[in-house]
Design a protein around this motif. Structure first.
Motif, PDB file in Angstrom:
ATOM      1  N   GLN A  86     -48.157 -79.341 -49.260  1.00 46.51           N
ATOM      2  CA  GLN A  86     -47.911 -80.115 -48.280  1.00 46.51           C
ATOM      3  C   GLN A  86     -46.321 -80.035 -47.710  1.00 46.51           C
ATOM      4  N   THR A  87     -45.642 -80.168 -48.777  1.00 46.94           N
ATOM      5  CA  THR A  87     -44.061 -79.722 -48.141  1.00 46.94           C
ATOM      6  C   THR A  87     -43.684 -78.623 -47.760  1.00 46.94           C
ATOM      7  N   THR A  90     -45.190 -78.400 -44.163  1.00 52.50           N
ATOM      8  CA  THR A  90     -44.171 -79.294 -43.075  1.00 52.50           C
ATOM      9  C   THR A  90     -43.113 -78.365 -42.730  1.00 52.50           C
ATOM     10  N   HIS A  91     -42.641 -77.532 -43.330  1.00 46.94           N
ATOM     11  CA  HIS A  91     -41.393 -76.774 -43.028  1.00 46.94           C
ATOM     12  C   HIS A  91     -41.761 -75.517 -42.133  1.00 46.94           C
ATOM     13  N   VAL A  95     -46.644 -75.263 -37.954  1.00 45.27           N
ATOM     14  CA  VAL A  95     -47.508 -76.462 -38.001  1.00 45.27           C
ATOM     15  C   VAL A  95     -47.147 -77.541 -37.322  1.00 45.27           C
ATOM     16  N   SER A  97     -49.286 -80.618 -37.733  1.00 49.14           N
ATOM     17  CA  SER A  97     -49.675 -81.811 -38.402  1.00 49.14           C
ATOM     18  C   SER A  97     -50.528 -81.518 -39.717  1.00 49.14           C
ATOM     19  N   VAL A  98     -50.403 -81.876 -40.706  1.00 43.13           N
ATOM     20  CA  VAL A  98     -50.949 -81.790 -41.921  1.00 43.13           C
ATOM     21  C   VAL A  98     -51.759 -83.023 -42.440  1.00 43.13           C
ATOM     22  N   VAL A 109     -55.093 -78.339 -41.211  1.00 48.49           N
ATOM     23  CA  VAL A 109     -53.738 -78.050 -40.709  1.00 48.49           C
ATOM     24  C   VAL A 109     -53.809 -77.590 -39.395  1.00 48.49           C
TER      25      VAL A 109
END
Length: 160
Positions: A86-87, A90-91, A95, A97-98, A109
């Protein structure tokens, strides 16, 4: 958490449509005094109902005309693996949204890229390169609709 009443709901509706409204304009639209409106907005923020303000951006205007949903399965399933993936996601600039989900897939995703070639490169070079990913599939989004205004749902007793 305290309930959201009709006035709070009206404030939330107007702010979700246009967060740039001045307090005076918002108070006029809701039909309350500006001082009351300011206290209501502060209360909504303090209770965590309003979590922030943002600008809605059109992905196409930034050269991201292709959006897709990517569904992924991970192994081994553990908090550490899920949190790490997840981390990582998000970077990534592609992307939007997760979502960590239940069912056959572990993640959904939402990505936005310029074209199908960039989607393929993203999937091959960034997504499937992770060893915890044991399978994935993607679906191109043709059309996206939805509401940008979230309102309280009626209680079950109110629906009968």
């Amino acid at each position: 958490m305290a309930a959201v009443d009709g006035i709070d709901s009206a404030i939330l509706t107007h702010l979700q449509r246009d967060a740039r409204l001045t307090n005076r304009e918002l108070a006029r639209l809701v039909g309350i005094a500006p001082s009351t409106c300011l206290e209501r907005v502060r209360g909504l923020r303090a209770r965590g109902v309003i979590t922030g303000y943002h600008a809605a951006v059109e992905p196409r205007a930034l050269g991201r005309s292709l959006q897709a949903l990517v569904f992924a399965r991970l192994r081994p399933l553990s908090r550490e693996v899920i949190s790490g993936f997840q981390t990582y996601l998000t970077h990534l600039p592609e992307v939007l949204s997760v979502f960590v989900v239940s069912g056959d897939d572990d993640f959904v995703v939402h990505v936005a890229v310029p074209d199908i070639e960039r989607l393929h490169a993203f999937l091959m070079d960034r997504f499937s390169a992770r060893r915890e990913v044991v399978g994935f599939r993607s679906s191109v989004i043709y059309l996206q609709t939805g509401t940008r205004v979230l309102t309280p749902l009626p209680d079950a007793a109110d629906r009968d």
